[in-house]
Scaffold this motif. Structure first.
Motif, short mmCIF file in Angstrom:
data_model
loop_
_atom_site.label_atom_id
_atom_site.label_comp_id
_atom_site.label_asym_id
_atom_site.label_seq_id
_atom_site.Cartn_x
_atom_site.Cartn_y
_atom_site.Cartn_z
N ASP A 1 3.54 -6.13 -9.56
CA ASP A 1 2.10 -6.05 -9.32
C ASP A 1 1.88 -5.87 -7.83
N VAL A 2 1.02 -4.93 -7.47
CA VAL A 2 0.61 -4.73 -6.08
C VAL A 2 -0.88 -5.01 -6.00
N ALA B 1 2.30 5.01 -0.58
CA ALA B 1 0.90 5.20 -0.99
C ALA B 1 0.25 3.89 -1.39
N ARG B 2 1.06 2.91 -1.74
CA ARG B 2 0.56 1.59 -2.13
C ARG B 2 0.67 0.58 -0.99
N HIS C 1 5.67 6.82 -3.50
CA HIS C 1 4.70 6.01 -4.24
C HIS C 1 4.48 4.66 -3.57
N ALA C 2 5.59 4.07 -3.09
CA ALA C 2 5.48 2.77 -2.42
C ALA C 2 4.63 2.88 -1.16
N VAL D 1 6.46 1.66 -9.43
CA VAL D 1 6.81 2.25 -8.14
C VAL D 1 8.03 3.13 -8.36
N LEU E 1 2.07 -8.65 -3.18
CA LEU E 1 3.07 -8.11 -4.11
C LEU E 1 3.66 -9.24 -4.92
N GLN F 1 2.07 -1.94 -11.46
CA GLN F 1 2.47 -0.66 -10.89
C GLN F 1 3.84 -0.24 -11.40
#
Length: 511
Positions: A322-323, A338-339, A335-336, A330, A269, A328
């Motif tokens: 950036d993930v 899911a990432r 959503h977080a 978020v 991240l 991204q």
């Protein structure tokens, strides 16, 4: 200044033993206090600290042993007996009347009287006199609940002085205070010590214990482990005594900060210029595979605000995230998740453990939320997950059917950690995971974080205890005034360096 060891003891407890059904709560424990000293009583939850205090204050009768106060044998039956002997207690949950005025609370039971009953003018003036003696400038006619917890603590101490306390017991007095409020309280404690009052201080915060104490007594499993002058007891040795583990075990946790991390690839991240009006000015942070990044700063510096933006609990106005190298947005915690992110909030009660659910139900909440409520987690999978993490984290008691609200703070925190580890995250965000829990549980959580990061899990770790941040993180991002001001390699700095950097450094980066 520490108490004069030639001065006679004001409290002398010898061979104190207390039994409850099936439990030996105190086993032949000795404890003493001198006038004009601050003496900390240390131990894990269940070590016997509260039981010893209650024996001294007349809440519990002792089964054997003796208590002497000011050279006289005592057998307290009630707390009023202890107060009459000059012993007062200020608890973490302040035992005052919030709907009454400050003056009424300070003088309760000791109001000034005239020909026609209570002389309120004189009563309020006397209350202000007692508060002024502690440096407290408060309108005695104002309502108690209108004041901060810190001021209420000082008002409770003022009441103890009305009772002419010779011994003042402070049980976790700083748990809800910020650093400035702690300093104000410590100033009052030191002034009382200098006036000859004996202070018994109980706290989970090791930095505060070392800052304020003259002597330390350590209990473990209801037994006396040791009594030390504070300057003769290194912190690691204190922790080892409290939890009954060797110094080598604790040193192994500290070695985590010195572990090499490969930062040549793409970070798990990266956030740059992240901000939100009224919350965070601008912050940069990156985390690599298997790295623990600590966020350090004073209360209000923006630590929690930053991680809430990273996790989508709040939405940023500026900056980018950036993930795994991919830009991204978020937009929510879902959503977080899911990432590959998981977040354990500092607010354990409101945003963490669901007290009425069982331990097992709390542990599988993260998996269920990850999958959605239409795809129920099978019973066999639940049992496997719960069994794995109950054992791995040492949750006690080992009963997954128990309501989570019945667990100690440390075990509740382990349940929360299990909840998020069960989601198999790539990045785990822990906000104050060890606040308000005993030292043994802290060491368990620190060790588990160190193990997981060594296996490749990336972690963002927030703690108000700077020593803890340096012990576990390879890199520290320093926050001040709602922005990140730089970062430090943990292996290249000590606690003094970090404190100085937080206080004085201006926006540079040390490597």
């Amino acid at each position: 200044m520490p108490a004069d060891t030639d001065v006679p003891l004001i409290v002398e407890m010898r061979g104190i033993t207390i039994r409850f059904p099936g439990v030996l709560a105190l086993d032949n424990v000795d404890f003493s206090l001198r006038p004009g000293e601050i003496h900390s009583l240390m131990g894990e939850n269940g070590a016997g600290k509260s039981t010893l205090i209650k024996a001294l204050t007349g809440v519990y009768a002792i089964d054997s042993g003796s208590i002497m106060v000011s050279g006289e044998h005592q057998s307290f039956v009630t707390t009023a007996d202890a107060q009459a002997a000059g012993i007062s207690t200020v608890y973490q949950e302040i035992n005052l009347c919030p709907n009454l005025s400050v003056g009424e609370n300070v003088m309760l039971g000791h109001e000034k009287r005239g020909r026609f009953g209570i002389d309120w003018k004189s009563t309020f003036e006397e209350a202000e006199h007692h508060m002024a003696s502690l440096g407290l400038d408060v309108d005695s006619r104002s309502i108690l609940e209108s004041h901060s917890i810190a001021i209420q603590q000082l008002i409770a101490i003022s009441r103890a002085m009305v009772l002419d306390a010779k011994v003042l017991i402070l049980d976790e007095p700083t748990s809800s205070l910020d650093r400035g409020e702690v300093e104000q309280l410590f100033g009052v404690i030191r002034s009382l010590r200098d006036r000859g009052v004996a202070i018994l201080f109980v706290s989970h915060f090791l930095e505060q214990v070392y800052e304020i104490s003259d002597r330390i007594t350590v209990l473990r499993n209801g037994q006396l482990v040791g009594e030390h002058l504070v300057e003769e007891l290194p912190r690691d040795a204190l922790v080892a005594e409290m939890i009954g583990r060797e110094l080598d075990d604790l040193t192994a946790i500290s070695a985590s900060a010195g572990r090499e991390v490969d930062r040549t690839g793409t970070p798990v991240l990266r956030a740059a210029g992240l901000g939100k009006r009224g919350m965070l000015e601008s912050a940069d942070v990156s985390v690599y595979d298997g790295e623990v990044v600590g966020l350090a700063g004073l209360l209000g510096s923006g630590r929690t605000e930053l991680v809430r933006l990273l996790y989508g609990a709040d939405r940023p106005d500026t900056g980018e995230i950036d993930v795994a190298g991919v830009r991204q947005r978020v937009q929510s915690p879902r959503h977080a998740m899911a990432r590959g992110m998981a977040f354990s909030s500092e607010n354990r009660r409101a945003e963490g453990v669901v007290s009425d659910l069982t331990v097992a139900e709390n542990m599988i909440l993260g998996i269920q939320a990850q999958r959605g409520w239409l795809r129920r987690v099978r019973k066999s999978e639940q049992d496997a997950v719960v069994g794995e993490y109950m054992e791995a984290l040492g949750v006690r008691p080992a009963d997954p059917t128990m309501p989570a609200g019945n667990l100690s703070g440390g075990n509740q925190q382990k349940v929360l950690l299990a909840r998020w580890l069960a989601t198999a995250p790539e990045l785990l965000i822990l906000d104050e995971p060890t606040r308000g829990i005993d030292v043994g549980a802290k060491a368990d959580i620190q060790r588990k974080v160190a193990e997981l990061s060594a296996q490749g899990l990336s972690v963002i770790f927030i703690s108000s205890e700077l020593e803890e941040v340096l012990r576990i993180a390879q890199r520290v991002v320093v926050m001040r005034d709602r922005r990140s001001i730089g970062e430090l390699e943990s292996s290249k700095v000590n606690l003094d360096h970090l404190i100085d950097y937080i206080a004085h450094k201006e926006g540079s980066v040390l490597q």
